[in-house]
Design a protein around this motif. Structure first.
Motif, PDB file in Angstrom:
ATOM      1  N   ALA A 113       1.138  -1.308   0.068  1.00 15.67           N
ATOM      2  CA  ALA A 113       0.172  -0.058  -0.257  1.00 15.67           C
ATOM      3  C   ALA A 113       0.577   0.901   0.362  1.00 15.67           C
ATOM      4  O   ALA A 113       1.920   1.121   0.171  1.00 15.67           O
ATOM      5  N   ALA A 114       0.605   2.418  -0.465  1.00 10.09           N
ATOM      6  CA  ALA A 114       1.519   3.513  -1.058  1.00 10.09           C
ATOM      7  C   ALA A 114       0.336   4.753  -1.075  1.00 10.09           C
ATOM      8  O   ALA A 114      -0.796   4.758  -1.516  1.00 10.09           O
ATOM      9  N   GLU A 192       4.612  10.729   6.080  1.00 16.88           N
ATOM     10  CA  GLU A 192       5.964  12.474   5.834  1.00 16.88           C
ATOM     11  C   GLU A 192       4.783  13.657   5.395  1.00 16.88           C
ATOM     12  O   GLU A 192       3.711  13.482   6.138  1.00 16.88           O
ATOM     13  N   VAL A 208       5.471   6.770  -2.063  1.00 15.97           N
ATOM     14  CA  VAL A 208       5.672   6.197  -1.496  1.00 15.97           C
ATOM     15  C   VAL A 208       4.981   5.165  -0.389  1.00 15.97           C
ATOM     16  O   VAL A 208       4.123   5.376  -0.016  1.00 15.97           O
ATOM     17  N   MET A 210       6.114   2.662   3.375  1.00 16.97           N
ATOM     18  CA  MET A 210       7.772   1.761   4.225  1.00 16.97           C
ATOM     19  C   MET A 210       7.743   0.462   4.639  1.00 16.97           C
ATOM     20  O   MET A 210       7.939  -0.286   5.205  1.00 16.97           O
ATOM     21  N   LEU A 244      -3.772  12.134   6.800  1.00 14.25           N
ATOM     22  CA  LEU A 244      -4.027  10.818   6.477  1.00 14.25           C
ATOM     23  C   LEU A 244      -4.328  10.055   7.988  1.00 14.25           C
ATOM     24  O   LEU A 244      -3.558  10.967   8.886  1.00 14.25           O
TER      25      LEU A 244
HETATM   26  N1  HPA Z   1       3.323   6.888   2.864  1.00 13.98           N
HETATM   27  C1  HPA Z   1       3.888   5.952   3.859  1.00 13.98           C
HETATM   28  N2  HPA Z   1       3.241   4.744   3.289  1.00 13.98           N
HETATM   29  C2  HPA Z   1       2.483   4.781   3.424  1.00 13.98           C
HETATM   30  C3  HPA Z   1       1.464   5.716   2.774  1.00 13.98           C
HETATM   31  C4  HPA Z   1       1.403   6.738   2.748  1.00 13.98           C
HETATM   32  O1  HPA Z   1       1.281   8.071   2.604  1.00 13.98           O
HETATM   33  N3  HPA Z   1       0.554   5.214   2.108  1.00 13.98           N
HETATM   34  C5  HPA Z   1       0.241   3.872   2.834  1.00 13.98           C
HETATM   35  N4  HPA Z   1       1.352   3.229   2.939  1.00 13.98           N
END
Ligand code: HPA
Length: 271
Positions: A113-114, A192, A208, A210, A244
């Motif tokens: 997931a990012a 972030e 981005v 982790m 977030l």
């Molecule tokens: N930042 C870092 N890690 C994540 C994010 C994010 O916005 N969304 C999911 N994992």
């Protein structure tokens, strides 16, 4: 105990339970453990029972290996990964993968997931990872230690071009608007700042998260073919004028997991 001995011990525990070599290692990202539904499961092994495995405590992660078939391929699926932000050492986060490689896996399919940095992305998009930036400040490998790294590891073709082409073709066949770009790995566990995200965008990062970069580094050292997908669960900090939350990440991942599931199944079936 030496790394190779620990790997051998974990392999000796798992191997007698298997009837087949797992050719593909699949890592399921946050909120994506539902992808495990894809697997026609033959054997389940809990991390807690495997010698030297750490257990995963991150939200949206279970903690077991599923062995079985997806798209006619023999797979080992990591349902739950180990994160650096959970206090694991970088080298510990890659141990499961090293064990799966020792069991025979030659290809890694990694999902995560990012947060979307690229302003052209939308929440729910899937991004094919074409390259990464390791901004964790850490590394799972050390030259000259027991992991077998004796020279600087080349990272030029880390994400298999061949597998990327297969993924693009499968996406076209499925009518999926597959995004692509650079994944930037941070340590966490904070999200972030908006300033960090603006800086990462200038560096060429599109998403981005982790995780992932350590696993990919270890898999590359092991000579594995690597394919990676990010599910954009949120736009990164400051892109939208709203805070977030980890809950949002898990909820969106669960909501959009079906698309990822279909894509991973399509790719494995096409290989
Ligand atoms: N930042 C870092 N890690 C994540 C994010 C994010 O916005 N969304 C999911 N994992």
């Amino acid at each position: 105990m030496a790394l190779q001995d620990r790997i051998n011990e974990a392999v000796a525990f798992i191997q007698p339970q298997l009837s087949e070599v797992p050719d593909y290692a699949i890592v399921l990202g946050s909120g994506l453990s539902g992808l495990a539904e894809l697997v026609d499961v033959q054997v389940i092994v809990d991390y807690k029972d495997i010698p030297y495995f750490k257990t995963s405590g991150a939200p949206g992660h279970v903690g077991r290996l599923l062995f079985g078939h997806v798209g006619g391929k023999s797979v080992a699926c990591m349902q739950g990964r180990l994160h650096f932000y959970e206090g694991n050492k970088p080298e510990d986060t890659v141990f499961p993968l090293q064990v799966l490689n020792a069991l025979g896996a030659q290809t890694l399919v990694v999902t995560n997931a990012a947060g979307g940095i690229n302003l052209g992305f939308e929440v729910g998009d899937i991004m094919l990872i074409t390259d990464h930036i390791n901004f964790t400040g850490a590394h799972p490998l050390t030259i000259g230690d027991e992991q077998g790294l004796h020279d600087f590891l080349d990272m030029t073709y880390t994400y298999s071009r061949n597998l990327q082409d297969v993924a693009r073709q499968v996406a076209v066949d499925q009518g999926l608007n597959l995004r692509e770009g650079v994944y930037l790995g941070v340590r966490g566990p904070s999200f972030e700042t908006p300033a960090e995200i603006r800086a990462f965008r200038v560096w060429g990062a599109d998403a981005v998260g982790m995780s992932t970069v350590f696993e990919v580094l270890a898999a590359n050292l092991a000579g594995m073919q690597i394919l990676g997908f990010s599910l954009i669960t949120n736009m990164a900090a400051g892109v939208l004028d709203q805070p977030l939350s980890g809950e949002e990440v898990i909820e969106t991942a669960a909501f959009a997991a079906g698309k990822m599931q279909k894509l991973v199944l399509g790719v494995l079936a096409a290989l």
